[in-house]
Each structure stands twice: as C-alpha cells, then as structure tokens.
Design a protein around this motif. Sequence first.
Motif, short mmCIF file in Angstrom:
data_model
loop_
_atom_site.label_atom_id
_atom_site.label_comp_id
_atom_site.label_asym_id
_atom_site.label_seq_id
_atom_site.Cartn_x
_atom_site.Cartn_y
_atom_site.Cartn_z
N THR A 200 -89.42 -124.54 45.49
CA THR A 200 -88.66 -123.36 45.64
C THR A 200 -88.33 -123.26 47.45
O THR A 200 -87.27 -122.96 47.94
N ALA A 201 -89.29 -123.55 48.27
CA ALA A 201 -89.26 -123.37 49.57
C ALA A 201 -88.83 -124.68 50.24
O ALA A 201 -88.90 -125.90 49.61
N ALA A 202 -88.16 -124.46 51.53
CA ALA A 202 -87.80 -125.69 52.26
C ALA A 202 -88.79 -126.12 53.18
O ALA A 202 -88.81 -125.62 54.26
N LEU A 203 -89.66 -126.77 52.74
CA LEU A 203 -90.91 -127.00 53.47
C LEU A 203 -90.69 -127.99 54.62
O LEU A 203 -90.26 -128.99 54.46
N LEU A 204 -91.32 -127.69 56.00
CA LEU A 204 -91.44 -128.41 56.86
C LEU A 204 -92.50 -128.18 57.85
O LEU A 204 -93.00 -127.00 57.59
N THR A 205 -93.32 -129.14 58.52
CA THR A 205 -94.44 -129.17 59.07
C THR A 205 -94.31 -129.36 60.51
O THR A 205 -93.58 -130.55 60.73
N THR A 206 -94.78 -128.69 61.39
CA THR A 206 -94.67 -128.91 62.98
C THR A 206 -96.09 -129.06 63.24
O THR A 206 -97.09 -128.38 62.96
N PHE A 207 -96.25 -129.90 64.45
CA PHE A 207 -97.84 -130.41 64.59
C PHE A 207 -98.07 -130.04 66.15
O PHE A 207 -96.94 -130.28 67.05
N ASN A 208 -99.37 -129.83 66.50
CA ASN A 208 -99.42 -129.74 67.93
C ASN A 208 -101.10 -130.27 68.12
O ASN A 208 -101.80 -130.50 67.09
N ASP A 209 -101.65 -130.50 69.13
CA ASP A 209 -103.05 -130.44 69.44
C ASP A 209 -103.60 -129.45 70.49
O ASP A 209 -102.86 -128.93 71.31
N VAL A 210 -104.82 -129.22 70.36
CA VAL A 210 -105.32 -128.09 71.07
C VAL A 210 -106.54 -128.75 71.68
O VAL A 210 -107.60 -129.46 70.85
N ASP A 211 -106.84 -128.44 72.73
CA ASP A 211 -108.13 -128.75 73.51
C ASP A 211 -109.15 -127.57 73.48
O ASP A 211 -108.83 -126.54 73.81
N MET A 212 -110.07 -127.85 72.52
CA MET A 212 -111.15 -126.99 72.19
C MET A 212 -112.21 -126.86 73.00
O MET A 212 -113.29 -126.04 72.88
N THR A 213 -112.18 -127.30 74.03
CA THR A 213 -113.18 -127.07 75.50
C THR A 213 -113.59 -125.82 75.68
O THR A 213 -114.77 -125.32 75.63
N GLU A 214 -112.59 -124.78 75.75
CA GLU A 214 -113.03 -123.50 76.32
C GLU A 214 -113.68 -122.76 75.02
O GLU A 214 -114.50 -121.82 75.38
N VAL A 215 -113.17 -122.83 73.77
CA VAL A 215 -113.56 -122.17 72.55
C VAL A 215 -115.00 -122.73 72.44
O VAL A 215 -115.92 -121.78 72.32
N MET A 216 -115.55 -123.99 72.49
CA MET A 216 -116.71 -124.41 72.18
C MET A 216 -117.61 -123.99 73.51
O MET A 216 -119.04 -123.73 73.22
N GLU A 217 -117.08 -123.83 74.68
CA GLU A 217 -117.87 -123.22 75.93
C GLU A 217 -118.41 -121.74 75.55
O GLU A 217 -119.36 -121.42 75.87
N ALA A 218 -117.08 -121.21 75.03
CA ALA A 218 -117.50 -119.82 74.68
C ALA A 218 -118.53 -119.55 73.70
O ALA A 218 -119.50 -118.60 73.77
#
Length: 408
Positions: A200-218
């Motif tokens: 049914t849906a017109a599926l598409l995927t977009t990607f990125n990456d995230v630096d998790m340093t600040e989350v892990m420090e918090a």
Amino acid sequence: MATDVQVPALGESITEATLGEWLKQPGDAVGRDEPIASLETDKVAVEVPSPVAGTLDEQMVAVGDTIEVGAIIARIAEGAGGKKAAPKEAAAPPPPPAAPADSAAQPLTLSPAVRRAVLEHGLDPSKIAGTGKDGRLTKDDVLAAAKAQKAEAHAPSMERAEPAPSAPAAAAPGERREERVRMTRLRQTIASRLKEAQNTAALLTTFNDVDMTEVMEARKKYKELFEKKHGIRLGFMGFFVKAACLALRDVPSVNAQIDGDEIVYHDYVDVSVAVSAPNGLVVPVIRSADQMSFAEIELAIADFGKRAKDGTLSMDEMRGGTFTVSNGGVFGSLLSTPIINPPQSAVLGMHRIEQRPVVLPDGSIAARPMMYLALSYDHRLIDGREAVTALVRMKEALEDPMRLLIDL
C-alpha cells in the motif's frame, strides 16, 4: 449442574481467536476465575477464566481451532460432580521416563517453541521443573535444563552414576529432518500487516548517523541519581522518544496518516515502541509521549517489556499510535530498513552503538560511539525534505541533549 465457558469479548473489531493452549484438562479441579485456556488473537494472548468453581468436565474445541467471540469452548461441572479422571490400576507400570514430547501418553501441554527445544536437546519434559504459569514449561526452562545436563556430562567424577534412560534418538549423521509448526495468529497478523504496508505505502528510507557521546555521558553522570529518585534505570529509549517528539512537532507530516483521500494530522504524539515477546514482536503505545518526562517514559517502557514477556499486555495498549520507534540494536543490528506500522506513516529504526573514526570540526580524527539511524516513511504523504529534516532534528537533539530540556 454444568456451566458453559464462552470466549469473552476480545476488544473492538476482534471477532475471533485461535485456541493456543489448554491450561486445564478434563477432570482437573478449577477455581472461580482461574484460567483454563489461552487464546491467541491478532495482537496478544488472552486467558479464559472459569466462571465458577468446580471440575473441567468437557473440552469443546481443540488446540489450533479458530473460534468466535461468544462460542462455547468448555463445560465446568460445579462442585464435585464433574467427570473424574480414570483411576490408575494398581499393577499398571509407570510410563517410560523418556517418552517423546509429542507422544499420545504425554500429559504435558507444550507450546511449539518448547516442544521444538525439547526435541532438539533430547530431553524428557516430565523431568524439567516449569517456572511458567501453573508450573508450565517455558523455553528458558528447557534451555537451562539442557545447559545443566551438558555441564554434568562434562564434570569430572570418581564415581559416575548409571546413565539415565536414553532420550529420543538424535538425528544420525547426514540425516535431514523437518518440522512443521502452525503459525500463531499473532505471527500471521504480523506477516499480513507488513505485507500490507509494502503493497500500500510508497516506502522509502533515509539514513543518518548520530554521535552518542553526549547521551552516554549524561547517562553515566546521572544514572545513579535518576534511579534513586525514580526507581528506574535511565536508558537510551527515553532520549530517542523525546528526540522524536521534538522532531515530529517541527515536521507534523511525519506524525500524520492517510485516511482515504484525506490527511489526518495529530496534535499529540502516541509512540508505538516495538517490544520483543515470546510469540513475536508487539508494539504497545506510549500515549501522549510528548507530554511525559524521561522517568515516565522509561517506566512505561520497562512495564511494557515485562508484561510483553508475561503475555499480559491488553489489546487497548497496542491500539493506535502515531509513530513507531524500533530498537534493533539490542540484537546487534548495524543497519536496517524498518517497515512502517499502518496506518502510521513513519518509523524510526535504532541500531547498535559502535566505536568508529570520526573527523571532528577541528579536522582531527577521534574514535566516537556512533549509531546509524533509519527513518522509513510513506512517500505518498511525506516528502524527502520533510523526512530528512525530521531525522536531522533527532540527530541534533541526541548529539546535544540540552535541546531536549530547553525545547529546541
């Protein structure tokens, strides 16, 4: 006097279920409101309680049968007037200790997963202590017994006990075996809905990456204080749900859905969180997640995870949802293209965190804890610019968690 046991109401729009397991057998005593059978619906397993105290007199349907709401599945003889189990003959020999799990003489009721594990490890299910409801065997019980048996076999001993009676013969070298197991209703529904989304849906995927340093420090800095105050561990999902809520506020189409020839926009964010359950993936919904604190989100997710494992989630808790967050990283996934959960229009896929070399703003290279993010979306409703913008908003909030606190 006999009382009929009927299939209870199963929730809005659900009219039938599959009998997954009998928890009581004819002749067994049952208490009022004690579960006697387990039903599999499109979303969850539902236990059927006895309306009266007495004895299970008759089972009207078999495991695997499809039954409608209101159908009679059993009869309970009230008091002591029920059908009694046949008395044992004094001279009757005991059953073989290593009877196969699917033998007609085996009194245990085993789920397909448990039966498969028993056969794979060549164990006698009657000799394994069950930790499930009413002493039922779980797959974990079988795996623990197999591990213990293996450890015992390799343990040095001055005096070896006589070997136990042989279990069902393992496959001979070169022998090829097959096993057919009926798909559960939940698995059939998952398959149908995923295919429906692709068709049914017109599926598409977009990607990125995230630096998790600040989350892990918090998390490292505040985890002890957070747990002491709120009674729950500060996990990653709270950060991702909050970041998603922030992004969906800025890009409302990602939180919308198509209904016929209309677009429905929501001024709230109900986040479906993919949770692994014994019979498959379920997606309970955190209602109004955009109005919740980190602690409230973490408590809700922990509760969903526990009850998904116990099979006690209700259908109302899995109905609705405007956006889904799925964490394949807990299983080691590096990258994936998640499929949306109709009628939703987007899903965020999280993945494992791994150290990777990153070029920093000053031109230096350093190892950073990185995670790939994937946003799958329905291109009929969401343009590429909107999808990328939403994913970048999430990335920015995760790399600078202060944005989550000051609403940026």
